[in-house]
Design an enzyme around this catalytic site. Structure first.
Site, PDB file in Angstrom:
ATOM      1  N   HIS A 131       4.134   1.695  -8.240  1.00  0.00           N
ATOM      2  CA  HIS A 131       3.077   0.674  -8.213  1.00  0.00           C
ATOM      3  C   HIS A 131       2.163   0.805  -9.429  1.00  0.00           C
ATOM      4  O   HIS A 131       1.724  -0.194 -10.004  1.00  0.00           O
ATOM      5  CB  HIS A 131       2.240   0.806  -6.934  1.00  0.00           C
ATOM      6  CG  HIS A 131       3.016   0.635  -5.673  1.00  0.00           C
ATOM      7  ND1 HIS A 131       3.370   1.699  -4.875  1.00  0.00           N
ATOM      8  CD2 HIS A 131       3.522  -0.469  -5.064  1.00  0.00           C
ATOM      9  CE1 HIS A 131       4.036   1.258  -3.817  1.00  0.00           C
ATOM     10  NE2 HIS A 131       4.155  -0.052  -3.917  1.00  0.00           N
ATOM     11  N   GLY A 160       0.788  -1.210   0.000  1.00  0.00           N
ATOM     12  CA  GLY A 160       0.000   0.000   0.000  1.00  0.00           C
ATOM     13  C   GLY A 160       0.824   1.266   0.000  1.00  0.00           C
ATOM     14  O   GLY A 160       2.014   1.269  -0.283  1.00  0.00           O
ATOM     15  N   TYR A 161       0.162   2.360   0.321  1.00  0.00           N
ATOM     16  CA  TYR A 161       0.704   3.715   0.184  1.00  0.00           C
ATOM     17  C   TYR A 161       1.295   3.846  -1.214  1.00  0.00           C
ATOM     18  O   TYR A 161       2.468   4.129  -1.403  1.00  0.00           O
ATOM     19  CB  TYR A 161       1.726   4.043   1.263  1.00  0.00           C
ATOM     20  CG  TYR A 161       1.711   5.525   1.602  1.00  0.00           C
ATOM     21  CD1 TYR A 161       0.634   6.074   2.295  1.00  0.00           C
ATOM     22  CD2 TYR A 161       2.732   6.364   1.209  1.00  0.00           C
ATOM     23  CE1 TYR A 161       0.591   7.427   2.578  1.00  0.00           C
ATOM     24  CE2 TYR A 161       2.694   7.717   1.487  1.00  0.00           C
ATOM     25  CZ  TYR A 161       1.624   8.246   2.166  1.00  0.00           C
ATOM     26  OH  TYR A 161       1.581   9.593   2.435  1.00  0.00           O
ATOM     27  N   SER A 210       7.613   4.191  -0.790  1.00  0.00           N
ATOM     28  CA  SER A 210       6.625   4.625   0.198  1.00  0.00           C
ATOM     29  C   SER A 210       7.303   5.284   1.387  1.00  0.00           C
ATOM     30  O   SER A 210       6.693   6.120   2.076  1.00  0.00           O
ATOM     31  CB  SER A 210       5.784   3.427   0.660  1.00  0.00           C
ATOM     32  OG  SER A 210       5.088   2.854  -0.430  1.00  0.00           O
ATOM     33  N   ARG A 211       8.550   4.942   1.648  1.00  0.00           N
ATOM     34  CA  ARG A 211       9.263   5.499   2.807  1.00  0.00           C
ATOM     35  C   ARG A 211       9.809   6.901   2.555  1.00  0.00           C
ATOM     36  O   ARG A 211      10.277   7.551   3.486  1.00  0.00           O
ATOM     37  CB  ARG A 211      10.396   4.561   3.235  1.00  0.00           C
ATOM     38  CG  ARG A 211       9.902   3.277   3.900  1.00  0.00           C
ATOM     39  CD  ARG A 211      11.052   2.463   4.471  1.00  0.00           C
ATOM     40  NE  ARG A 211      10.576   1.412   5.346  1.00  0.00           N
ATOM     41  CZ  ARG A 211      10.234   0.186   4.956  1.00  0.00           C
ATOM     42  NH1 ARG A 211      10.321  -0.116   3.666  1.00  0.00           N
ATOM     43  NH2 ARG A 211       9.809  -0.715   5.813  1.00  0.00           N
ATOM     44  N   HIS A 268       2.285   4.551  -5.158  1.00  0.00           N
ATOM     45  CA  HIS A 268       2.864   5.664  -5.890  1.00  0.00           C
ATOM     46  C   HIS A 268       3.024   5.252  -7.354  1.00  0.00           C
ATOM     47  O   HIS A 268       2.551   4.181  -7.768  1.00  0.00           O
ATOM     48  CB  HIS A 268       4.200   6.090  -5.278  1.00  0.00           C
ATOM     49  CG  HIS A 268       5.168   4.979  -5.040  1.00  0.00           C
ATOM     50  ND1 HIS A 268       5.703   4.229  -6.060  1.00  0.00           N
ATOM     51  CD2 HIS A 268       5.686   4.469  -3.882  1.00  0.00           C
ATOM     52  CE1 HIS A 268       6.529   3.330  -5.562  1.00  0.00           C
ATOM     53  NE2 HIS A 268       6.535   3.438  -4.241  1.00  0.00           N
TER      54      HIS A 268
END
Length: 296
Positions: free
Chosen positions: A38, A32-33, A187-188, A35
């Site tokens: 993905h 998830g999260y 995501s980080r 961007h």
């Protein structure tokens, strides 16, 4: 697009689709999260597959005791909007209780390939990855599964798992997607301060500069290339190097320090992991000596 949260309902939905005649299933596992990285996986899946399934599941098994499972960024509404826009047919969003209804006693471990790089820095991480991905493959039974090469060690580990266990799925590795300034999407990245974000550009810059030095003959051996990597990265005051390595790919075997890179056979990987503040970022470049020779 259907959003499904239980294994039973997902299996029923996929069985119904298969009952109408086999349609290749493309699977994009994520935490998830989402961007643009993905999104690129979803687009590739849509090109190859009749049905595209994405999973969104933050897997606790792949987080160490001092890592960011609880704080890992989550945004369900945003994720679902992106998945629908990019052509997902089904989004599987199970809870931890759905995936692990009891204490897990069976895990999947890929040896040797996980002894170095992120495997050395994060003990147990790849066992968690291999276990959850094998579970998801068993549930979805996809024809193709799509992973980004930013996590190149993960791609190597999962390809070996699929080969060793005769799983009937093809792992499709997709190129790294970067911001306009070169930072690999992750995501980080949301954890980075403005200054950390600026200094993190040294990762992609170090990869570009070492490739250019190889092409120009300024760097020849493994030791010279590693020394250059470390020098460039260390020019960023906030950068704390976890590793800066050059290995074969996908076997992830070390090379002799004095060996000449442009005489190596097969694919090589320059792999980096660097911390900026509390945020650990990875980046890499996979190439062959033939590719570099063609540019000289």
């Amino acid at each position: 697009m259907r959003v499904i949260r239980t294994i039973e309902q997902l299996r029923e939905a996929l069985e119904y689709l298969r009952g109408g005649g086999h349609t290749p299933i493309g699977f994009v596992p994520t935490m998830g999260y989402l961007h643009e990285g993905h999104a690129s996986l979803l687009r590739r899946a849509a090109e190859q597959s009749g049905t595209v399934v994405m999973s969104i599941f933050v897997n606790p098994l792949q987080f160490g005791p001092n890592e960011d499972f609880a704080a890992y960024p989550r945004d369900e509404a945003r994720d679902l909007a992106l998945a629908e826009r990019e052509g997902a047919d089904i989004v599987f969003m199970p809870s931890v209780e759905e995936m692990y209804p009891q204490a897990i006693r069976t895990t999947v471990s890929v040896s040797v390939l996980t002894d170095r790089l992120c495997g050395a820095s994060r003990p147990g991480h790849f066992e968690g990855v291999a276990t959850v991905v094998s579970k998801l493959f068993g549930i979805v039974q996809p024809d193709y599964a799509y992973f980004g090469l930013k996590d190149a060690q993960q791609v190597a580990v999962l390809r070996r798992m699929v080969s060793d266990l005769n799983m009937n799925v093809k792992i499709v590795a997709c190129p790294i997607v970067r911001e306009n300034d070169g930072l690999a999407l992750s995501s980080r990245n949301v954890y980075l301060s403005e200054e950390e974000r600026r200094q993190a550009l040294v990762l992609s810059r170090s990869l570009r500069e070492v490739r250019a030095a190889l092409e120009e003959g300024k760097v020849r051996t493994v030791n010279e290339a590693k020394a250059m990597l470390q020098s460039v990265i260390s020019s960023s005051p906030l950068a704390v190097i976890d590793y800066a390595e050059i290995l074969t790919f996908p076997a992830l075997e070390p090379l002799e320090g004095n060996s000449r890179l442009l005489e190596a056979d097969g694919e090589l990987i320059i792999a980096l992991a660097v911390k900026f503040g509390r945020t650990r970022l990875i980046d890499n470049n996979v190439f062959t000596a033939k590719e570099v020779h063609a540019l000289v």
